[in-house]
Scaffold this active site. Structure first.
Site, short mmCIF file in Angstrom:
data_model
loop_
_atom_site.label_atom_id
_atom_site.label_comp_id
_atom_site.label_asym_id
_atom_site.label_seq_id
_atom_site.Cartn_x
_atom_site.Cartn_y
_atom_site.Cartn_z
N TYR A 10 0.62 9.41 9.54
CA TYR A 10 0.25 10.42 10.54
C TYR A 10 0.67 11.76 9.92
O TYR A 10 1.70 12.32 10.27
CB TYR A 10 0.94 10.15 11.87
CG TYR A 10 0.45 8.85 12.47
CD1 TYR A 10 -0.59 8.86 13.40
CD2 TYR A 10 0.96 7.64 12.06
CE1 TYR A 10 -1.09 7.66 13.91
CE2 TYR A 10 0.46 6.44 12.56
CZ TYR A 10 -0.56 6.47 13.48
OH TYR A 10 -1.06 5.28 13.97
N GLY A 12 9.58 3.18 -7.57
CA GLY A 12 9.05 4.09 -8.59
C GLY A 12 9.79 5.42 -8.59
O GLY A 12 9.99 6.04 -9.64
N ASP A 13 10.21 5.85 -7.42
CA ASP A 13 10.96 7.12 -7.33
C ASP A 13 12.35 6.95 -7.93
O ASP A 13 12.86 7.85 -8.61
CB ASP A 13 11.07 7.57 -5.86
CG ASP A 13 9.71 7.65 -5.20
OD1 ASP A 13 8.74 7.98 -5.90
OD2 ASP A 13 9.62 7.38 -3.99
#
Ligand code: KDG
Length: 312
Positions: free
Chosen positions: A104, A256-257
């Site tokens: 959102y 991945g971060d």
């Protein structure tokens, strides 16, 4: 200061239950956002980091700012707007550890970041700019901001680390994603694609071919993340596979971060490409063992224990 990054952070609502969201009645509230995850990963390792974004003037914006600032990250260039809300997203647990996300975030505060708001003098105080392929997908202005930040970083001599972070729900078409991500990859010093992302960008399926295709002049290194199979790295001089660290996977989102944070931390410490990939892989393995994007990110001592194998 060492590393600067920018992008959208969101409030994440997740459920402990393996249920379609329409049947979930209670949610956990956590924070998320690829770039702030990297910033937090680096800050927890003791690095000096700056992060900026645009947050809504609402409770979620205040929550995110308090969290990020609480890690000692410089948020002085973060902007606020009363014209748009802070983005949120929901994570649905599926069987076999699979998750589905519902965003959102269309017309969110962060999507209103504008290139004219970039403080180039601020960038000059850093050594590394971390960028992802998420920010340019948020809006045309966010794409322009990303391009401007890359141009400034190059002019100022910052190294650029680019994580493609393909989020299909944010792109209008595969063609648009590929064109823009390839452009950003071409201006980066280091590129960190996952195997699927590498395939999208190059049309190649093998890590070696993906890395060779992305290793254009000016690119110092490519690291292809292979999930539970480890990673493949390549520069002009060196290449090789990094075996995975043992990991009990609870939540792969954010791995991945964590990998990017470990990699950048290695670069800052003057490590070789292989050593930085080792640090990155260890970070990823630790992060997947905890639910949440940032909760599992280790401090330096925990990371070194994983790298040297003396887990308690
Ligand atoms: O890498 C983790 C991110 O995907 C998550 O934190 C949410 O930033 C996010 C995004 O855009 O999907």
């Amino acid at each position: 200061m060492e590393v600067v990054t920018f992008g959208e952070s969101m409030v994440l609502f997740s459920s402990d239950k393996n249920l379609p969201l329409e049947y979930v009645h209670q949610f956990n509230k956590q924070m998320a956002g690829a770039e702030s995850n990297v910033a937090i990963g680096l800050a927890k390792l003791g690095h000096r980091v700056g992060w900026f974004s645009k947050l809504g003037e609402d409770p979620f914006g205040r929550y995110l700012l308090h969290q990020i600032r609480g890690y000692g990250i410089d948020t002085s260039r973060c902007r606020h707007t009363g014209d748009a809300p802070t983005g949120v997203y929901f994570k649905e647990q599926r069987s076999h550890g699979k998750t589905q996300v519902y965003y959102y975030r269309r017309h969110s505060a962060a999507s209103m970041m504008h290139p004219d708001e970039l403080d180039e003098a601020y960038l000059a105080g850093f050594k590394i700019l971390h960028i992802t392929g998420i920010t340019p997908a948020l809006s045309p202005d966010c794409l322009a901001l990303t391009r401007k930040a890359v141009g400034s970083a190059k002019k100022l001599g910052l190294k650029i680390v680019f994580d493609p972070n393909v989020r299909w729900k944010l792109w209008d078409s595969e063609k648009a994603a590929k064109e823009i991500l390839l452009e950003l990859a071409g201006s980066a010093d280091y590129i960190l694609p996952g195997l699927d992302e590498g395939e999208l960008l190059t049309g190649c399926t093998q890590p070696e071919d993906i890395a060779s295709a992305l290793l254009k002049p000016g690119v110092a290194g490519v690291v292809v993340k292979l999930g539970s199979k480890g990673a493949y790295f390549q520069s002009e001089q060196h290449s090789g596979y990094m075996a995975p660290f043992p990991a009990e996977e609870v939540d792969p989102v954010g791995a991945g971060d964590a990998f990017a944070a470990g990699f950048i931390s290695g670069l800052l410490q003057g490590e070789t490409l292989e050593q930085a990939v080792c640090r990155a892989s260890a970070m990823g393995a630790i992060a997947v063992s905890v639910n949440g994007d940032v909760e599992g990110l280790p401090n330096e001592a925990e990371l070194l224990r994983m790298i040297h194998g003396d887990q308690d």
